[in-house]
Design a protein around this motif. Structure first.
Motif, PDB file in Angstrom:
ATOM      1  N   TYR A   1       0.836  -1.206   0.000  1.00 58.75           N
ATOM      2  CA  TYR A   1       0.000   0.000   0.000  1.00 58.75           C
ATOM      3  C   TYR A   1       0.868   1.251   0.000  1.00 58.75           C
ATOM      4  O   TYR A   1       0.524   2.280  -0.567  1.00 58.75           O
ATOM      5  N   ARG A   2       2.021   1.124   0.625  1.00 61.46           N
ATOM      6  CA  ARG A   2       2.885   2.279   0.770  1.00 61.46           C
ATOM      7  C   ARG A   2       3.495   2.651  -0.581  1.00 61.46           C
ATOM      8  O   ARG A   2       3.551   3.824  -0.958  1.00 61.46           O
TER       9      ARG A   2
ATOM     10  N   ARG B   1       2.887   6.091  -2.732  1.00 58.38           N
ATOM     11  CA  ARG B   1       3.981   6.940  -3.207  1.00 58.38           C
ATOM     12  C   ARG B   1       3.910   7.097  -4.719  1.00 58.38           C
ATOM     13  O   ARG B   1       4.128   8.189  -5.250  1.00 58.38           O
TER      14      ARG B   1
ATOM     15  N   ASN C   1      -3.163   9.214  -0.543  1.00 57.17           N
ATOM     16  CA  ASN C   1      -3.168   8.892   0.880  1.00 57.17           C
ATOM     17  C   ASN C   1      -3.016   7.389   1.093  1.00 57.17           C
ATOM     18  O   ASN C   1      -3.568   6.590   0.347  1.00 57.17           O
ATOM     19  N   VAL C   2      -2.286   7.023   2.135  1.00 54.79           N
ATOM     20  CA  VAL C   2      -2.055   5.595   2.365  1.00 54.79           C
ATOM     21  C   VAL C   2      -3.352   4.845   2.607  1.00 54.79           C
ATOM     22  O   VAL C   2      -3.502   3.696   2.182  1.00 54.79           O
TER      23      VAL C   2
ATOM     24  N   ALA D   1      12.520   4.127  -1.179  1.00 57.48           N
ATOM     25  CA  ALA D   1      13.687   4.904  -0.775  1.00 57.48           C
ATOM     26  C   ALA D   1      14.470   5.398  -1.981  1.00 57.48           C
ATOM     27  O   ALA D   1      15.017   6.497  -1.971  1.00 57.48           O
TER      28      ALA D   1
ATOM     29  N   ARG E   1       5.395  15.376   3.464  1.00 59.21           N
ATOM     30  CA  ARG E   1       4.882  14.043   3.145  1.00 59.21           C
ATOM     31  C   ARG E   1       3.486  13.821   3.684  1.00 59.21           C
ATOM     32  O   ARG E   1       2.657  13.178   3.054  1.00 59.21           O
TER      33      ARG E   1
ATOM     34  N   HIS F   1       0.537  14.518   1.408  1.00 56.86           N
ATOM     35  CA  HIS F   1       0.255  13.623   0.293  1.00 56.86           C
ATOM     36  C   HIS F   1      -0.154  12.245   0.767  1.00 56.86           C
ATOM     37  O   HIS F   1      -1.065  11.646   0.239  1.00 56.86           O
TER      38      HIS F   1
END
Lengths: 497, 447
Positions: B22-23, B27, B32-33, B158, B169, B172
């Protein structure tokens, strides 16, 4: 599917999600008790004897007072107990009490002379589970500036270790040993009021204390043991996601926003100590010899991983970072701050060292042991070496007992010059507990435990043993209002192979 | 709202065969997560409705595990599901807490977050007493053998999505916003030098003083050893800074060689003069004076009279002159002439200046707990010092004693301290040189 959280197990259309509550502020006021003088002011040529003399001199008054209260009118038969100033003034057959520093003679305690004899002096002494030997050579002595007195007795608690200051009541036997009937220690010192230091600082500036909101929780984690390998990446990732509030559904995410600070209590890197353990040393010696720069001798991956880890968390929560046994700090207690050069990304959240030696918001790299005020409460914490070392002196004693005894002896590292590396303090020993903390934590323990102890003046101290994250995947949360303790465990349900 | 999540997931999971958390999704789509978690679920249900088993999911369970299971789990066998649970519960209940500190441990509430594959989801759920939230953590094309493969998603984040202001962050991705965090933007800004220099300043004067004092002592001692040193002695003023400069520079050279002497004079005089000038021209700071005065312990200069009248000064000067003359004769060296004169004059001047300006309250100053003068705070404070002494019976006794200790610290101060550092460094250099010199002289003497 569970009912409470259908919101995230649900398809389109997607609502605009509500923002999570903002992180609550962290009232943070660190102390610099354990910082060593810088540069040329730091000397290593002093004798350690001074440290013991100093400890005795500073604690004698408190111990004496306690002993007087307890034994002031103690009589055995028709003999009245009398205080004796020096351990060598004890006369045979006379009921008396004396104050001195304990020295434990233990069979397996590392001995520098032995090590030199074996020419093993280059590497650290081998790790020992315990110092006590089964051969019966173990003994206990009480010493002061004048000399030593061999003591024994049923009532001697099995928790005494080298370096703690005790008062012992008893009589000297015909063979010159001192039979102890009872002992007394200094017990907890004065405990500051909540917000005492912050308020007095404000009063100095002629300001009224602000209205303070309900404090949140602090999270304590230790033993991240980063190796740079991929194995631990996923659980570290989950930890980051938990702390930044990304993991879980809204109820859990909101709970995470109540955390006001993360404390990392040592051993963030697993093999970074500047002094190799004996195993590492042998492994290295066995390997090939290289000349010039040896890429295999330095691996930047763990440090980079730690930096990345901190930088991921820091935008949302301030961090206090203590070094530990395996971290690249000095090995002698008190360990000094991890150098900002290690953290190329995360140090941007810290004040530059030239400007200030603390960062109240952002990354605060501190000493080990460390003390400071968090949400007005005095917090004292260590990376756990002191506890681990003390446990080697005693049997059948758990971590919390040890931590409790340390506070009652008023010394965070009683075994320090004996079996723990320590800076040779001369005029002041910061390892002595001058103010009783409200929370005392020790990192890198085998498992989680907590206890509240009560002092003679109703001081209440919460002791927390923080387990290694790398082994237990546990984070300890302490509620700074209620002193309630919670544990958050991250688990991976690996498929059965 | 990004509607292209289907394409992204289809491309990543179905085509590339890579896991997506999900992350990573949030991104990639800048969403939104929590929306990303729903998107994963949406994609998962729709794909599997079309074609069963085409997408595999892992879940996150957050909640409280059952107590018995919890302790059992801690013992090692985690994933045996209900079977082991049935076995263990009677076993656990029959034994009343075999652990050493069960009370300590149980008092804490324990929240568990489990990452689990869909195969084990139901079994794991049964271990929970209460589940506060569940969501899909990741999607992947098929069952995964080792959950650790999911860490590639975080690595991808990363490397690919780490640009942008980390403090933004939360807007978003919906992580927790911390309004108090600050981040330095200047990456390698030079550290401000002010702090360092300020902290150093107070140490200097004392160092200078002690250096001088030492030197004095050294002079006296050496004077008796070699007559070459009498020259040094000839300047009876042991204190003033300019004076000491001279001495040090000239003396060594004297001994060595005569031609050298000239050279050294040529060099040293201007230096000394300069030092002097700076002292005289800048209206000697009040802050400085006490320093100098304090370092003078010769009886001559001790009288802290505010107004020393000319006569007295004259007399003093004459006396000095006489002594110097005598010494010069003794030395019998014509080259010397310049030397003693020059220093004596300079020295006298500076000396006088110092005397003139010694403030009347000087003696009391040291007594008072704290005085602030010329921007420098000085005073005495009580400190606890450890003291180890031998008592009459020969035992060592360590005591904590309250000792008065004088201190001085700088307050923001303008140009004043300039003169002080100079003598300090000069004195230092001299010191070293002289010592070496002295020994050499001795060597020659004997030889």
């Amino acid at each position: 599917m569970a009912s409470a959280d259908t919101s995230l197990l649900r398809g389109a259309p997607f609502d605009d999600p509500a923002y999570l509550p903002s992180r609550i502020p962290s009232a943070y006021n660190p102390l610099h008790t354990f910082e060593l003088p810088k540069g040329a002011e730091k000397h290593y040529h002093q004798q350690y004897a001074d440290l013991y003399f100093l400890r005795l001199a500073q604690l004698k008054k408190a111990v004496k007072q306690r002993a007087e209260e307890a034994w002031g009118d103690f009589t055995l038969g028709d003999e009245k107990a009398r205080m004796v100033d020096r351990v060598l003034d004890v006369r045979q057959g006379e009921l008396c009490w004396v104050v001195g520093t304990v020295y434990m003679e233990l069979g397996l305690k590392p001995n520098i002379l032995d090590d030199i004899a074996k020419e093993h002096w280059i590497a650290a002494p081998p790790l020992r589970e315990t110092y006590t030997s089964q051969s019966g050579h173990d003994g206990m002595m009480l010493e002061d500036e004048s000399g030593r007195l061999r003591v024994f007795g049923e009532s001697l608690s099995s928790t005494s270790v080298t370096g703690c200051v005790l008062a012992a009541l008893g009589t000297e036997q015909s063979d010159g040993t001192f039979q102890v009937i009872a002992t007394q220690y200094a017990d907890l010192p004065r405990q500051p009021q909540r917000w005492e230091r912050d308020d007095s600082e404000l009063a100095m500036q002629k300001q009224n204390p602000p209205k303070r909101e309900r404090s949140g929780k602090i999270a304590i984690v230790s033993g991240l043991d980063m190796t740079g390998a991929d194995d631990d990446d996923l659980s570290l990732g989950l930890l980051v996601e938990y702390l930044t509030g990304e993991l879980g559904g809204p109820p859990d995410q909101s709970k995470a926003s109540r955390l006001s600070r993360l404390i990392i209590a040592g051993n963030s890197l697993s093999h970074a100590s500047p002094i190799l353990s004996r195993d590492d040393f042998n492994a290295k010696k066995a390997g090939k010899r290289h000349y010039g720069y040896d890429a295999s001798s330095y691996d930047p991956a763990p440090t980079e991983r730690l930096d990345q880890f901190l930088a991921d968390i820091l935008p949302t929560i301030p961090i206090t970072l203590l070094p530990g046994e395996t971290d690249p700090a000095n090995v002698a207690l008190p360990q000094q701050q991890l150098h900002p050069a290690l953290f190329s990304q995360s140090r941007q959240y810290a004040n530059p060292p030239a400007q200030s030696n603390e960062s109240r918001e952002g990354l605060d790299s501190v000493t080990n042991p460390w003390e400071g005020d968090i949400e007005g409460y005095r917090v004292l914490g260590t990376g756990g070496q002191t506890v681990t070392d003390l446990l080697k002196y005693v049997e059948d004693v758990n971590v919390l007992d040890v931590m409790e005894m340390m506070l009652r002896w008023r010394c965070v590292a009683p075994t320090a010059p004996d079996t723990l590396w320590c800076y040779p303090f001369q005029d002041d020993d910061p390892m002595l507990v001058k103010d009783c903390p409200h929370i005392y934590f020790a990192g890198n323990q085998k498992k989680f435990a907590k206890r509240v102890i009560v002092g003679p003046a109703d001081q209440q101290v919460l002791l927390v043993s923080v387990p290694k994250f790398s082994e237990t995947r546990c984070v300890v949360l302490v509620d700074m209002e209620t002193m309630g303790v919670e544990v958050v465990k991250i688990a991976l349900m690996q498929p059965k192979s | 709202m990004a509607e292209n999540y289907k394409e992204y997931l289809a491309a990543k999971v179905l085509t590339d065969g890579r896991p997506v958390t999900y992350r990573l999704l949030s991104r990639a789509l800048k969403t939104n997560v929590n929306v990303a978690k729903s998107m994963l679920y949406d994609f998962y249900t729709k794909q599997n409705a079309k074609k069963p088993k085409s997408v595999h999911a892992t879940y996150i369970l957050v909640g409280r595990k059952r107590e018995a299971e919890q302790t059992h789990g801690a013992n090692g066998s985690h994933k045996n599901g209900e079977d082991s649970f049935m076995h263990s519960s009677p076993f656990m209940s029959s034994l009343p807490e075999p652990e050493a500190e069960p009370v300590d441990e149980e008092a804490a509430q324990k929240t568990t977050m489990v990452l689990v594959r869909e195969e084990e989801l139901e079994a794991t759920k049964a271990e929970f007493e209460e589940i506060t939230s569940t969501h899909i953590y990741s999607l992947e094309p098929g069952p995964i053998e080792n959950l650790n493969v999911l860490s590639v998603c975080n690595q991808e984040i990363a490397t690919k999505y780490s640009s942008g202001d980390p403090l933004e962050r939360w807007k978003h991705y919906g992580s927790i916003h911390n309004p108090y965090i600050k981040r330095r933007t200047a990456k390698f800004a030079p550290p401000p030098a002010a702090a360092a220099s300020a902290s150093k300043a107070p140490a200097k004067p004392t160092a200078a003083m002690s250096a001088k004092e030492k030197e004095k002592a050294g002079l006296e001692r050496r004077g008796s050893v070699s007559d070459a040193n009498t020259l040094g002695r000839s300047t009876p003023q042991p204190t003033s800074a300019s004076n000491t400069i001279k001495k040090s520079d000239s003396k060594p050279s004297l001994k060595r060689d005569k031609s050298d002497i000239f050279k050294s004079f040529a060099k040293s005089k201007p230096k000394a003069k300069e030092a002097e000038k700076s002292k005289e021209s800048t209206p000697a700071p009040a802050a400085d004076e006490p320093m100098q005065a304090m370092s003078e312990d010769e009886g001559e200069d001790d009288t802290p009279v505010v107004q020393v009248d000319q006569e007295q000064q004259e007399a003093a000067r004459r006396k000095r002159q006489e002594r110097q003359d005598k010494l010069r004769k003794m030395m019998d060296e014509p080259e010397d002439e310049e030397m003693p004169d020059a220093p004596s004059e300079e020295e006298n001047d500076s000396q006088d200046a110092a005397i003139d300006k010694i403030p009347v309250p000087k003696p009391t100053q040291s007594e008072s707990a704290l005085t602030s003068q010329g921007g420098r705070r000085r005073g005495r404070r009580k400190v606890m010092k450890k003291k180890t002494v031998k008592d009459e019976e020969g035992y060592l006794v360590t005591k904590e004693e309250a000792v008065w200790e004088s201190f001085s610290e700088d307050e923001p101060e303008p140009k004043k301290p300039k003169p002080t550092p100079k003598p300090m460094s000069a004195a230092k250099g001299k010191n070293g040189g002289k010592k070496a010199q002295g020994s050499i002289a001795n060597f020659f003497k004997k030889a």
